[in-house]
Enzyme design. Structure first.
Site, PDB file in Angstrom:
ATOM      1  CG  ASP A  88      -2.133   0.898   1.068  1.00 52.51           C
ATOM      2  OD1 ASP A  88      -3.237   0.356   1.053  1.00 52.51           O
ATOM      3  OD2 ASP A  88      -1.969   2.135   0.935  1.00 52.51           O
ATOM      4  CG  ASN A 133      -8.469  -3.564  -3.590  1.00 51.21           C
ATOM      5  OD1 ASN A 133      -9.542  -3.453  -4.175  1.00 51.21           O
ATOM      6  ND2 ASN A 133      -8.314  -3.301  -2.305  1.00 51.21           N
ATOM      7  CE1 TYR A 145     -13.309   5.103  -8.098  1.00 51.69           C
ATOM      8  CE2 TYR A 145     -15.386   4.378  -9.041  1.00 51.69           C
ATOM      9  CZ  TYR A 145     -14.333   4.182  -8.160  1.00 51.69           C
ATOM     10  OH  TYR A 145     -14.312   3.062  -7.349  1.00 51.69           O
ATOM     11  CE  LYS A 151     -12.113   1.812  -9.690  1.00 51.16           C
ATOM     12  NZ  LYS A 151     -11.092   0.914  -9.087  1.00 51.16           N
ATOM     13  CB  THR A 170     -13.962   1.027   2.323  1.00 48.31           C
ATOM     14  OG1 THR A 170     -14.198   1.973   1.272  1.00 48.31           O
ATOM     15  CG2 THR A 170     -14.322  -0.370   1.855  1.00 48.31           C
TER      16      THR A 170
HETATM   17  N1  LIG Z   1     -15.770   1.272  -1.433  1.00 46.01           N
HETATM   18  C1  LIG Z   1     -16.551   1.111  -2.494  1.00 46.01           C
HETATM   19  O1  LIG Z   1     -17.770   1.296  -2.436  1.00 46.01           O
HETATM   20  C2  LIG Z   1     -15.965   0.691  -3.820  1.00 46.01           C
HETATM   21  C3  LIG Z   1     -16.839   0.335  -4.855  1.00 46.01           C
HETATM   22  C4  LIG Z   1     -16.328  -0.084  -6.076  1.00 46.01           C
HETATM   23  C5  LIG Z   1     -14.968  -0.157  -6.246  1.00 46.01           C
HETATM   24  N2  LIG Z   1     -14.113   0.206  -5.228  1.00 46.01           N
HETATM   25  C6  LIG Z   1     -12.694   0.088  -5.481  1.00 46.01           C
HETATM   26  O2  LIG Z   1     -12.137  -0.787  -4.508  1.00 46.01           O
HETATM   27  C7  LIG Z   1     -10.759  -0.504  -4.336  1.00 46.01           C
HETATM   28  C8  LIG Z   1     -10.462  -0.388  -2.862  1.00 46.01           C
HETATM   29  O3  LIG Z   1     -11.155   0.766  -2.374  1.00 46.01           O
HETATM   30  P1  LIG Z   1     -11.640   0.958  -0.864  1.00 46.01           P
HETATM   31  O4  LIG Z   1     -13.074   1.256  -0.890  1.00 46.01           O
HETATM   32  O5  LIG Z   1     -11.115  -0.160  -0.027  1.00 46.01           O
HETATM   33  O6  LIG Z   1     -10.893   2.333  -0.557  1.00 46.01           O
HETATM   34  P2  LIG Z   1      -9.860   2.712   0.572  1.00 46.01           P
HETATM   35  O7  LIG Z   1      -9.586   4.163   0.373  1.00 46.01           O
HETATM   36  O8  LIG Z   1     -10.337   2.237   1.894  1.00 46.01           O
HETATM   37  O9  LIG Z   1      -8.577   1.853   0.181  1.00 46.01           O
HETATM   38  C9  LIG Z   1      -7.815   2.156  -0.952  1.00 46.01           C
HETATM   39  C10 LIG Z   1      -6.371   1.829  -0.638  1.00 46.01           C
HETATM   40  O10 LIG Z   1      -5.587   2.114  -1.810  1.00 46.01           O
HETATM   41  C11 LIG Z   1      -4.387   2.733  -1.371  1.00 46.01           C
HETATM   42  N3  LIG Z   1      -3.849   3.560  -2.442  1.00 46.01           N
HETATM   43  C12 LIG Z   1      -4.387   4.688  -2.970  1.00 46.01           C
HETATM   44  N4  LIG Z   1      -3.587   5.189  -3.914  1.00 46.01           N
HETATM   45  C13 LIG Z   1      -2.512   4.365  -4.000  1.00 46.01           C
HETATM   46  C14 LIG Z   1      -1.333   4.362  -4.798  1.00 46.01           C
HETATM   47  N5  LIG Z   1      -1.092   5.331  -5.697  1.00 46.01           N
HETATM   48  N6  LIG Z   1      -0.445   3.353  -4.633  1.00 46.01           N
HETATM   49  C15 LIG Z   1      -0.661   2.381  -3.701  1.00 46.01           C
HETATM   50  N7  LIG Z   1      -1.737   2.343  -2.903  1.00 46.01           N
HETATM   51  C16 LIG Z   1      -2.659   3.322  -3.052  1.00 46.01           C
HETATM   52  C17 LIG Z   1      -4.791   3.565  -0.160  1.00 46.01           C
HETATM   53  O11 LIG Z   1      -3.684   3.887   0.660  1.00 46.01           O
HETATM   54  C18 LIG Z   1      -5.822   2.669   0.520  1.00 46.01           C
HETATM   55  O12 LIG Z   1      -5.222   1.809   1.471  1.00 46.01           O
HETATM   56  C19 LIG Z   1     -10.496   0.761  -5.163  1.00 46.01           C
HETATM   57  O13 LIG Z   1      -9.933   0.389  -6.403  1.00 46.01           O
HETATM   58  C20 LIG Z   1     -11.871   1.353  -5.353  1.00 46.01           C
HETATM   59  O14 LIG Z   1     -11.947   2.162  -6.504  1.00 46.01           O
HETATM   60  C21 LIG Z   1     -14.581   0.615  -4.016  1.00 46.01           C
END
Ligand SMILES: NC(=O)c1ccc[n+]([C@@H]2O[C@H](COP(=O)([O-])OP(=O)(O)OC[C@H]3O[C@@H](n4cnc5c(N)ncnc54)[C@H](O)[C@@H]3O)[C@@H](O)[C@H]2O)c1
Length: 230
Positions: A12, A65, A137, A141, A172
């Site tokens: 991360d 992720n 976004y 995606k 999250t």
């Molecule tokens: N939460 C939702 O509802 C949702 C829905 C659809 C998709 N997603 C996708 O799921 C994935 C995880 O998201 P989440 O909800 O757990 O968010 P989150 O913000 O809790 O976690 C995202 C993580 O990615 C890390 N990160 C961000 N930029 C980075 C980089 N440049 N290099 C390395 N690490 C990096 C952050 O430090 C964080 O730990 C993402 O790709 C997000 O787009 C989330």
């Protein structure tokens, strides 16, 4: 993945987050290492893959992720004509280029190993439908879905499967502000009328990485409480 017996390299940009996950895994009897790294930097991505290989000998599965929401790159609520070039570029750098760089270095390693592998990218329901005020976004995606399909075709003969998971609304840190601002409106569109948990997404990812999904590649697996069906 740890419960299924995988040894894990957890990366991360926020290394302390990776370390917290690793502590949970190791405390439960698993085997994991933590590392920092920014997926927008190719040197970092190459180093993360190299460290995983140094620790465990090879990479059999990868879960790409890392991602950011629109709130990380600019004000909320902007339509396409209001988005700055800077916001758009910053979004694509993490949510699309980051996935490309991870795929590139993971696949190189898997080809060198010569025994296949499985990769899951995190897309979103926003990778399959439009979402007003999230053009950057959504574009990123949709790009992840396209990268996934193309890599699946290119590496099927190498025994490397590439799929993506398309979560709906998941509880999250990323969704905290949005849900506080308009959670009722969002959940009204979800047939299950609730958010998913990260564990519910993880179950699908673990399955896609496993040999149980041996005929699945290039797929977009929606996990969304029925949102996409409505
Ligand atoms: N939460 C939702 O509802 C949702 C829905 C659809 C998709 N997603 C996708 O799921 C994935 C995880 O998201 P989440 O909800 O757990 O968010 P989150 O913000 O809790 O976690 C995202 C993580 O990615 C890390 N990160 C961000 N930029 C980075 C980089 N440049 N290099 C390395 N690490 C990096 C952050 O430090 C964080 O730990 C993402 O790709 C997000 O787009 C989330």
């Amino acid at each position: 993945m740890a419960r299924e017996g995988a040894r894990l390299a957890v990366a991360d940009r926020a290394e302390e987050s990776a370390s917290a996950t690793v502590e949970l895994i190791n405390a439960a009897g698993g085997q994991a290492i933590a590392m920092g790294g920014d997926v927008t930097r190719e040197d970092d991505v190459a180093a993360m893959v190299a460290r995983a290989v140094a620790a465990f000998g090879q990479i059999n599965c990868a879960f790409n992720n890392a991602g950011i929401s629109g709130r990380a790159v600019g004000p909320a609520g902007q339509r396409t004509h209001e988005l700055s070039r800077t916001s758009f570029d910053a979004m694509l750098a993490v949510n699309l280029t980051g996935v490309f760089l991870c795929l590139k270095h993971e696949i190189r390693q898997m080809i060198a190993q010569g025994n296949g592998g499985a990769i899951v990218n995190t897309a979103s329901i926003a990778g399959l439908v439009g979402l007003p005020t999230s053009a950057h976004y959504v574009a990123a995606k949709h790009g992840v879905v396209g990268l996934t399909k193309t890599a699946a075709m290119e590496y099927a003969q190498d025994g490397i499967r590439v799929n993506c998971v398309n979560p709906g609304y998941v509880a999250t840190p990323m969704t905290k502000d949005t849900m506080e601002a308009r959670g009722d409106e969002i959940l009204a569109k979800v047939p299950m009328h609730r958010m998913g948990s990260p564990e519910e997404i993880a179950e699908a990812v673990v399955w896609m990485c496993s040999d149980k999904a041996s005929f699945m590649t290039g797929a977009s697996q929606v996990v969304d409480g029925g949102y996409f069906a409505a």
